[in-house]
Write a protein that holds these residues in place. Structure first.
Motif, PDB file in Angstrom:
ATOM      1  N   ASN A  64      -1.650  -7.415   5.668  1.00 22.99           N
ATOM      2  CA  ASN A  64      -0.507  -8.317   5.684  1.00 22.99           C
ATOM      3  C   ASN A  64       0.610  -7.544   6.394  1.00 22.99           C
TER       4      ASN A  64
ATOM      5  N   ALA B 171      -5.577  -7.968  -1.537  1.00 20.09           N
ATOM      6  CA  ALA B 171      -4.944  -9.226  -1.959  1.00 20.09           C
ATOM      7  C   ALA B 171      -5.578 -10.440  -1.270  1.00 20.09           C
ATOM      8  N   TYR B 172      -6.111 -10.218  -0.062  1.00 21.52           N
ATOM      9  CA  TYR B 172      -6.629 -11.352   0.726  1.00 21.52           C
ATOM     10  C   TYR B 172      -8.141 -11.287   0.914  1.00 21.52           C
TER      11      TYR B 172
ATOM     12  N   GLY C  49       0.247  -8.990 -11.953  1.00 22.55           N
ATOM     13  CA  GLY C  49       0.326  -9.079 -10.489  1.00 22.55           C
ATOM     14  C   GLY C  49      -0.037  -7.740  -9.875  1.00 22.55           C
ATOM     15  N   LEU C  50      -0.585  -7.796  -8.673  1.00 20.40           N
ATOM     16  CA  LEU C  50      -0.960  -6.557  -7.987  1.00 20.40           C
ATOM     17  C   LEU C  50       0.267  -5.700  -7.689  1.00 20.40           C
ATOM     18  N   ASP C  51       1.433  -6.328  -7.546  1.00 18.23           N
ATOM     19  CA  ASP C  51       2.675  -5.566  -7.376  1.00 18.23           C
ATOM     20  C   ASP C  51       2.829  -4.510  -8.467  1.00 18.23           C
TER      21      ASP C  51
ATOM     22  N   THR D  34      -5.634  -9.544  -6.481  1.00 13.60           N
ATOM     23  CA  THR D  34      -4.666 -10.463  -7.075  1.00 13.60           C
ATOM     24  C   THR D  34      -5.277 -11.850  -7.211  1.00 13.60           C
TER      25      THR D  34
ATOM     26  N   PHE E 123       2.718  -4.307   3.979  1.00 11.49           N
ATOM     27  CA  PHE E 123       3.369  -4.971   2.850  1.00 11.49           C
ATOM     28  C   PHE E 123       4.527  -4.058   2.419  1.00 11.49           C
TER      29      PHE E 123
ATOM     30  N   SER F  70      -3.051 -14.277  -7.151  1.00 14.63           N
ATOM     31  CA  SER F  70      -1.901 -15.040  -6.637  1.00 14.63           C
ATOM     32  C   SER F  70      -2.249 -15.898  -5.437  1.00 14.63           C
ATOM     33  N   LYS F  71      -3.232 -15.472  -4.665  1.00 11.68           N
ATOM     34  CA  LYS F  71      -3.447 -16.092  -3.354  1.00 11.68           C
ATOM     35  C   LYS F  71      -4.530 -17.162  -3.432  1.00 11.68           C
TER      36      LYS F  71
ATOM     37  N   THR G 157      -4.339  -1.963   3.394  1.00 15.29           N
ATOM     38  CA  THR G 157      -4.462  -3.371   2.999  1.00 15.29           C
ATOM     39  C   THR G 157      -5.532  -4.006   3.872  1.00 15.29           C
TER      40      THR G 157
ATOM     41  N   GLN H 291       5.132 -17.161   2.043  1.00 15.20           N
ATOM     42  CA  GLN H 291       4.723 -16.086   1.124  1.00 15.20           C
ATOM     43  C   GLN H 291       3.221 -16.073   0.854  1.00 15.20           C
TER      44      GLN H 291
ATOM     45  N   ASP I 275      -5.611  -2.268  -0.975  1.00 14.19           N
ATOM     46  CA  ASP I 275      -5.044  -3.524  -1.445  1.00 14.19           C
ATOM     47  C   ASP I 275      -5.871  -4.655  -0.852  1.00 14.19           C
TER      48      ASP I 275
ATOM     49  N   ARG J 292       1.518 -14.526 -12.556  1.00 17.75           N
ATOM     50  CA  ARG J 292       1.441 -13.078 -12.403  1.00 17.75           C
ATOM     51  C   ARG J 292       0.185 -12.491 -13.043  1.00 17.75           C
ATOM     52  N   ILE J 293      -0.867 -12.393 -12.251  1.00 19.55           N
ATOM     53  CA  ILE J 293      -2.074 -11.749 -12.751  1.00 19.55           C
ATOM     54  C   ILE J 293      -2.843 -11.109 -11.591  1.00 19.55           C
TER      55      ILE J 293
HETATM   56  C1  LIG Z   1      -0.786  -7.062   0.565  1.00 18.32           C
HETATM   57  C2  LIG Z   1      -0.243  -7.626  -0.700  1.00 18.32           C
HETATM   58  N1  LIG Z   1      -0.401  -6.945  -1.843  1.00 18.32           N
HETATM   59  C3  LIG Z   1       0.078  -7.408  -3.001  1.00 18.32           C
HETATM   60  C4  LIG Z   1       0.759  -8.611  -3.059  1.00 18.32           C
HETATM   61  C5  LIG Z   1       1.334  -9.039  -4.361  1.00 18.32           C
HETATM   62  O1  LIG Z   1       0.371  -9.610  -5.179  1.00 18.32           O
HETATM   63  P1  LIG Z   1       0.785 -10.127  -6.617  1.00 18.32           P
HETATM   64  O2  LIG Z   1       1.348 -11.498  -6.470  1.00 18.32           O
HETATM   65  O3  LIG Z   1      -0.497 -10.108  -7.383  1.00 18.32           O
HETATM   66  O4  LIG Z   1       1.780  -9.171  -7.179  1.00 18.32           O
HETATM   67  C6  LIG Z   1       0.969  -9.351  -1.906  1.00 18.32           C
HETATM   68  C7  LIG Z   1       1.731 -10.599  -1.947  1.00 18.32           C
HETATM   69  O5  LIG Z   1       2.207 -11.117  -0.969  1.00 18.32           O
HETATM   70  C8  LIG Z   1       0.450  -8.848  -0.690  1.00 18.32           C
HETATM   71  O6  LIG Z   1       0.638  -9.492   0.459  1.00 18.32           O
END
Ligand SMILES: Cc1ncc(COP(=O)(O)O)c(C=O)c1O
Length: 347
Positions: A149, A178-179, A70-72, A202, A101, A204-205, A145, A18, A176, A213-214
């Motif tokens: 991903n 995230a990375y 979380g970005l979700d 995010t 994603f 998260s990574k 993204t 993940q 997005d 969750r932020i």
């Molecule tokens: C491209 C992408 N966006 C968003 C997320 C989710 O991020 P978050 O954990 O902040 O919700 C992920 C998590 O795997 C991701 O790969």
């Protein structure tokens, strides 16, 4: 159970499936959480300080940034804000370049919008012409993204500019990132010139805060407004507020992880070269390994060793592909041993 989980799924092994930071968060985060007072837990959370710190980190004004659970949550809020059908029967479209994603498609459909999926190029380079060709007067969101991903491939910032110039009035480009800590490239400095683009981030990574969750979203306040309205009030809890500030105060921790990611990717590439496995070079903290007909065997053997890998075989352009998190060097080496076990046994 949430939409990511399957019944009976319980991961107590090495989670390389993940893209999490498998080294755990900064110890400063744990100290900060331990320092929470009874009153802090009793009161609704204040956001100003954490918003300021995140805005400074991203180089934006605080009024242009909203914290997220979380970005979700930002993706869902963008879907709610931009992709709901209107009472007169207009169904907004979201363009999703594949492989993507999966949440972009889920959330688009959940709110009643129509996903328009764009097939990948064989080398996963960004299919700009086909993305632009997919834009219609009904387009309301283009989900990009960067780096992507599950491929780890970056798109040129010029492609984002081109998409932003091509979408109709009232549509947004959702970038997005995230990375982005791993690729060290962001569209954020360009946002003032592109009011129809928002960037989601995010913690998260790279920062190892997936469990708390932020995330954050930034862009022009008018463009953010429909997204902000869809974010539940107080959705970011006090633990996340405290954690993100502590995480951002420990640059050395993140730098060490980023360094390990680079080394892990080099180790994985070298192992794949040795073992005759194809892979996609990644700008993120994971690598897509093209194991062809050995993919299922590798995932199964890894699982038997308590290592979880993500089989992405079913995604467009990804037949036989496994996505492997490449972070903590020790963890990467354990995964490489599995590759060796499966592929050397076959020789
Ligand atoms: C491209 C992408 N966006 C968003 C997320 C989710 O991020 P978050 O954990 O902040 O919700 C992920 C998590 O795997 C991701 O790969």
């Amino acid at each position: 159970m949430n939409k990511y989980e399957k019944p009976g799924e319980f991961y107590d092994g090495l989670r390389l499936h993940q893209n999490e930071n498998t080294g755990g968060c900064s110890p400063k985060v744990i100290q900060a959480l331990a320092g929470l007072s009874r009153e802090q837990l009793a009161y609704y959370p204040p956001y100003n300080a954490a918003t300021e710190v995140c805005a400074r980190y991203l180089g934006v004004d605080a009024e242009r940034l909203t914290l997220l659970n979380g970005l979700d949550e930002g993706i869902m809020a963008a879907a709610i804000g931009y992709l709901r059908p209107t009472p007169d029967g207009f169904v907004p479209e979201a363009i999703i370049p594949e492989p993507a994603f999966e949440i972009f498609g889920f959330d688009t459909e959940i709110v009643g919008g129509r996903p328009v999926r764009v097939a990948p190029n064989p080398d996963f380079s960004f299919p700009l012409d086909r993305v632009v060709a997919a834009i219609t007067p009904r387009t309301r969101v283009v989900f990009l993204t960067n780096p992507n991903n599950p491929t780890g491939v970056s798109m040129p910032l010029e492609a984002i500019r081109a998409v932003a110039a091509a979408v109709p009035a009232g549509a947004i480009v959702f970038v997005d990132e995230a990375y982005a800590e791993f690729s060290q490239r962001s569209f954020i400095p360009e946002l003032p010139a592109f009011p129809n683009v928002v960037v989601g981030r995010t913690f998260s990574k790279a920062f190892g805060l997936a469990g708390i969750r932020i995330g954050a979203i930034t862009g022009h306040p008018d463009t953010l407004e429909p997204i902000r309205l869809a974010v539940p009030v107080y959705s970011v809890n006090i633990a996340a507020v405290v954690a993100v500030q502590a995480a951002l105060s420990d640059r050395a921790y993140v730098d060490d992880y980023l360094d390990q990611v680079q080394q892990s990717k080099a180790l994985l590439y070298a192992a794949c070269d040795r073992l005759g496995l194809r892979y996609t070079r990644s700008d993120a903290n994971f690598v897509l390994v093209h194991a062809a007909d050995r993919a299922a065997d590798i995932v199964r053997t890894a699982m038997a060793h308590g290592i979880y890998l993500r089989d992405r075989s079913k995604e467009p352009g990804c037949a036989g592909a496994i996505r492997v998190s490449a972070g903590i060097i020790e963890h990467t080496k354990r995964c490489i041993h599995v590759f060796e076990e499966v592929l050397c046994a076959a020789q």
